[in-house]
Design a protein around this motif. Structure first.
Motif, PDB file in Angstrom:
ATOM      1  N   SER A  27      -4.959  -4.638  -2.948  1.00 57.35           N
ATOM      2  CA  SER A  27      -3.894  -3.689  -3.251  1.00 57.35           C
ATOM      3  C   SER A  27      -2.602  -4.133  -2.570  1.00 57.35           C
ATOM      4  N   PRO A  28      -1.463  -3.643  -3.068  1.00 51.62           N
ATOM      5  CA  PRO A  28      -0.190  -3.943  -2.392  1.00 51.62           C
ATOM      6  C   PRO A  28      -0.113  -3.135  -1.108  1.00 51.62           C
ATOM      7  N   PHE A  29      -0.655  -3.658  -0.068  1.00 47.93           N
ATOM      8  CA  PHE A  29      -0.937  -2.929   1.162  1.00 47.93           C
ATOM      9  C   PHE A  29       0.231  -2.088   1.655  1.00 47.93           C
ATOM     10  N   ALA A  30       1.406  -2.675   1.754  1.00 42.01           N
ATOM     11  CA  ALA A  30       2.537  -1.977   2.344  1.00 42.01           C
ATOM     12  C   ALA A  30       3.174  -0.979   1.390  1.00 42.01           C
ATOM     13  N   SER A  31       2.593  -0.783   0.213  1.00 42.49           N
ATOM     14  CA  SER A  31       3.139   0.178  -0.740  1.00 42.49           C
ATOM     15  C   SER A  31       2.351   1.474  -0.793  1.00 42.49           C
ATOM     16  N   ASN A  32       1.201   1.491  -0.140  1.00 46.12           N
ATOM     17  CA  ASN A  32       0.309   2.631  -0.279  1.00 46.12           C
ATOM     18  C   ASN A  32       0.085   3.349   1.041  1.00 46.12           C
ATOM     19  N   PRO A  33      -0.040   4.673   0.998  1.00 46.28           N
ATOM     20  CA  PRO A  33      -0.424   5.402   2.209  1.00 46.28           C
ATOM     21  C   PRO A  33      -1.887   5.120   2.529  1.00 46.28           C
ATOM     22  N   ASP A 100      -3.348   4.290  -4.634  1.00 48.08           N
ATOM     23  CA  ASP A 100      -2.385   3.399  -5.259  1.00 48.08           C
ATOM     24  C   ASP A 100      -1.117   4.169  -5.612  1.00 48.08           C
ATOM     25  N   ALA A 101       0.020   3.649  -5.180  1.00 47.43           N
ATOM     26  CA  ALA A 101       1.282   4.351  -5.373  1.00 47.43           C
ATOM     27  C   ALA A 101       1.697   4.434  -6.839  1.00 47.43           C
ATOM     28  N   ALA A 104      -1.992   6.170  -8.832  1.00 47.57           N
ATOM     29  CA  ALA A 104      -2.537   7.337  -8.116  1.00 47.57           C
ATOM     30  C   ALA A 104      -4.052   7.254  -7.940  1.00 47.57           C
ATOM     31  N   THR A 105      -4.635   6.118  -8.222  1.00 46.54           N
ATOM     32  CA  THR A 105      -6.073   5.955  -8.036  1.00 46.54           C
ATOM     33  C   THR A 105      -6.408   5.975  -6.551  1.00 46.54           C
ATOM     34  N   VAL A 106      -7.433   6.724  -6.217  1.00 45.92           N
ATOM     35  CA  VAL A 106      -7.881   6.827  -4.830  1.00 45.92           C
ATOM     36  C   VAL A 106      -9.035   5.858  -4.592  1.00 45.92           C
ATOM     37  N   HIS A 107      -9.030   5.257  -3.419  1.00 46.83           N
ATOM     38  CA  HIS A 107     -10.088   4.323  -3.045  1.00 46.83           C
ATOM     39  C   HIS A 107     -10.625   4.692  -1.674  1.00 46.83           C
TER      40      HIS A 107
END
Length: 118
Positions: A27-33, A100-101, A104-107
């Motif tokens: 994932s785009p690490f620095a883009s997601n909470p 995911d920003a 909106a998928t949650v992992h």
């Protein structure tokens, strides 16, 4: 494909410390909470700490305030949960979470077991 892998769990005596790690691949690490949750058998999963996409800690549960801290290493795509002054009630399985920003998928990770005795 996003994959969260926790590590660092284990058994410790009350008053001890542990550091949990969660590596975020895909994932785009620095883009997601990101956040840490924990679950005790028979109880609902509860939020422990949260970082914004910018890496700011915006939440720590009252039960762990002053003892736990969440941080991240962008280069390593890793978030940490530093746990100190552990208590028996901190025992549980700790899960890493991200959303995911864009989609909106949650992992969720598969969890790391922490056992505090005494």
């Amino acid at each position: 494909q996003v994959q969260l892998v926790e590590s660092g769990g284990g058994s410790v005596h009350a008053g001890g410390s542990l550091r949990l790690s969660c590596v975020d691949s895909g994932s785009p690490f620095a883009s997601n909470p990101m956040s840490w949750w924990r679950q005790v058998p028979g109880k609902e999963r509860e939020l422990v700490a949260r970082l914004t996409a910018g890496g700011v800690q915006t939440y720590v549960a009252d039960s762990v305030k002053g003892r736990f801290a969440m941080s991240r290493d962008v280069a390593r795509k890793t978030v940490y949960l530093e746990m100190t002054a552990l208590k028996s009630e901190d025992t549980g399985t700790y899960y890493c979470w991200t959303q995911d920003a864009y989609s909106a998928t949650v992992h969720w990770g598969k969890g790391a077991l922490v056992t505090v005795s005494g």
